[in-house]
Design a protein around this motif. Structure first.
Motif, mmCIF file in Angstrom:
data_model
loop_
_atom_site.group_PDB
_atom_site.id
_atom_site.type_symbol
_atom_site.label_atom_id
_atom_site.label_comp_id
_atom_site.label_asym_id
_atom_site.label_seq_id
_atom_site.Cartn_x
_atom_site.Cartn_y
_atom_site.Cartn_z
ATOM 1 N N HIS A 80 70.909 -20.399 -11.057
ATOM 2 C CA HIS A 80 69.493 -20.636 -10.801
ATOM 3 C C HIS A 80 69.280 -22.002 -10.166
ATOM 4 O O HIS A 80 70.146 -22.894 -10.240
ATOM 5 C CB HIS A 80 68.679 -20.516 -12.089
ATOM 6 C CG HIS A 80 68.774 -21.711 -12.997
ATOM 7 N ND1 HIS A 80 67.708 -22.197 -13.713
ATOM 8 C CD2 HIS A 80 69.816 -22.529 -13.301
ATOM 9 C CE1 HIS A 80 68.078 -23.242 -14.424
ATOM 10 N NE2 HIS A 80 69.342 -23.464 -14.194
ATOM 11 N N VAL B 156 66.014 -11.846 -14.966
ATOM 12 C CA VAL B 156 67.426 -11.512 -14.726
ATOM 13 C C VAL B 156 67.678 -10.032 -14.933
ATOM 14 O O VAL B 156 68.347 -9.374 -14.127
ATOM 15 C CB VAL B 156 68.335 -12.345 -15.663
ATOM 16 C CG1 VAL B 156 69.786 -11.860 -15.572
ATOM 17 C CG2 VAL B 156 68.254 -13.821 -15.306
ATOM 18 N N HIS C 157 61.928 -21.353 -11.598
ATOM 19 C CA HIS C 157 63.306 -20.978 -11.329
ATOM 20 C C HIS C 157 63.391 -19.997 -10.160
ATOM 21 O O HIS C 157 62.528 -19.130 -9.993
ATOM 22 C CB HIS C 157 63.941 -20.274 -12.540
ATOM 23 C CG HIS C 157 63.831 -21.024 -13.821
ATOM 24 N ND1 HIS C 157 64.880 -21.711 -14.385
ATOM 25 C CD2 HIS C 157 62.774 -21.188 -14.679
ATOM 26 C CE1 HIS C 157 64.480 -22.257 -15.533
ATOM 27 N NE2 HIS C 157 63.205 -21.942 -15.724
ATOM 28 N N VAL D 19 66.363 -17.361 -9.269
ATOM 29 C CA VAL D 19 67.532 -16.836 -9.972
ATOM 30 C C VAL D 19 68.331 -15.895 -9.082
ATOM 31 O O VAL D 19 67.760 -15.036 -8.391
ATOM 32 C CB VAL D 19 67.113 -16.074 -11.249
ATOM 33 C CG1 VAL D 19 68.345 -15.653 -12.043
ATOM 34 C CG2 VAL D 19 66.183 -16.915 -12.101
#
Length: 280
Positions: free
Chosen positions: A140, A197, A216, A218
């Motif tokens: 990330h 995720v 973030h 990712v």
């Protein structure tokens, strides 16, 4: 045993007396103090109670140190008993005896033999129907704003390298390592991050994800299934669990069978600090 390494004590080397045929037993006398015998049995019982760090000392060191310690304790105990024992000492002795007997009894309960069937049954109960656990390998880039996160996504779409962007821009500790987080499973990351995720395909980059740490971007590198551990892998853990369960069950059984009365008395808990109540 705090004084077991005392130089004076280590200087003492006594050989245990033997019978005519060379036989030793727990009653073999190693020393007497004013007629009170100290035997091999006393040393054996003392060694069993030593902290783990002393258990690995050489036998000669332990033998000499424990014998000297017992001799000194006997000398001091006799001096203490020469006068009238205070109520404080009597209460302390009662507590020590109670604690020692309880510990020895429960140790016998815990250390009774465990069969392979016991371990197998415990393993089956915990892991018998366990499904493989999915684990995720991700990286990330952590940023302060959503705009910065979107900028990273745009650059990635244009062909930028994820690890390089992470090393140059991420504010998280994994930045210098290209943002790599390694392998993790459910419950190891904050919920918002995990949700992002779990919704990605391998090789896919997320939309900006906000957590308590910031924003973030990712990248899901790969996933794998982690099979439940084998019985061999967790045998020691299961054995500890079974032994603790035995102790708990036996204690509960004995407590339920005992006649326990708790008088309804209003007491300030601070009374436990009043040394004057047991001073004589």
């Amino acid at each position: 045993m705090k004084r077991i390494l005392m130089s004076g004590a280590m200087a003492l080397v006594l050989s245990a007396p033997t019978y005519a045929d060379g036989h030793l037993d727990g009653e073999t006398v190693l020393a007497t103090v004013n007629g009170e015998a100290i035997t091999i049995g006393h040393l054996i019982a003392m060694r069993q109670m030593l902290p783990a760090e002393y258990q690995t000392l050489p036998d000669q060191v332990l033998f000499d140190g424990m014998l000297e310690q017992l001799i000194q304790q006997q000398v001091l105990a006799e001096a203490a008993e020469a006068g009238e024992l205070s109520r404080e000492i009597e209460l302390g002795l009662e507590n020590e005896r109670r604690a020692f007997l309880a510990a020895m009894f429960m140790d016998d309960v815990a250390m009774a033999e465990l069969s392979e069937d016991d371990l197998q049954a415990e393993y089956d109960a915990i892991y018998g129907e366990a499904e493989p656990v999915v684990e995720y390998n991700a990286a990330h880039i952590l940023l302060e704003t959503e705009e910065e996160a979107q900028s990273m996504i745009d650059q990635l779409a244009e062909g930028a390298d994820f690890a390089e962007l992470a090393a140059e821009n991420s504010t998280g500790p994994s930045g210098p390592n290209g943002g790599a987080l390694g392998w993790f499973g459910a419950g190891m990351m904050v919920p918002e991050f995990e949700e992002a995720v779990f919704g990605l395909e391998v090789g896919e980059v997320s939309a900006p994800v906000q957590t308590q740490f910031g924003w973030h971007v990712v990248l899901l590198n790969e996933t794998r299934e982690q099979a439940p551990p084998t019985l061999e892998d967790v045998a020691a853990e299961l054995e500890d669990s079974l032994r603790r369960a035995r102790v708990d069950a036996r204690l509960e059984e004995l407590t339920q069978a005992a006649e326990i009365e708790r008088p309804e008395v209003e007491i300030d808990p601070a009374v436990i600090r009043d040394q004057g109540l047991i001073a004589e």
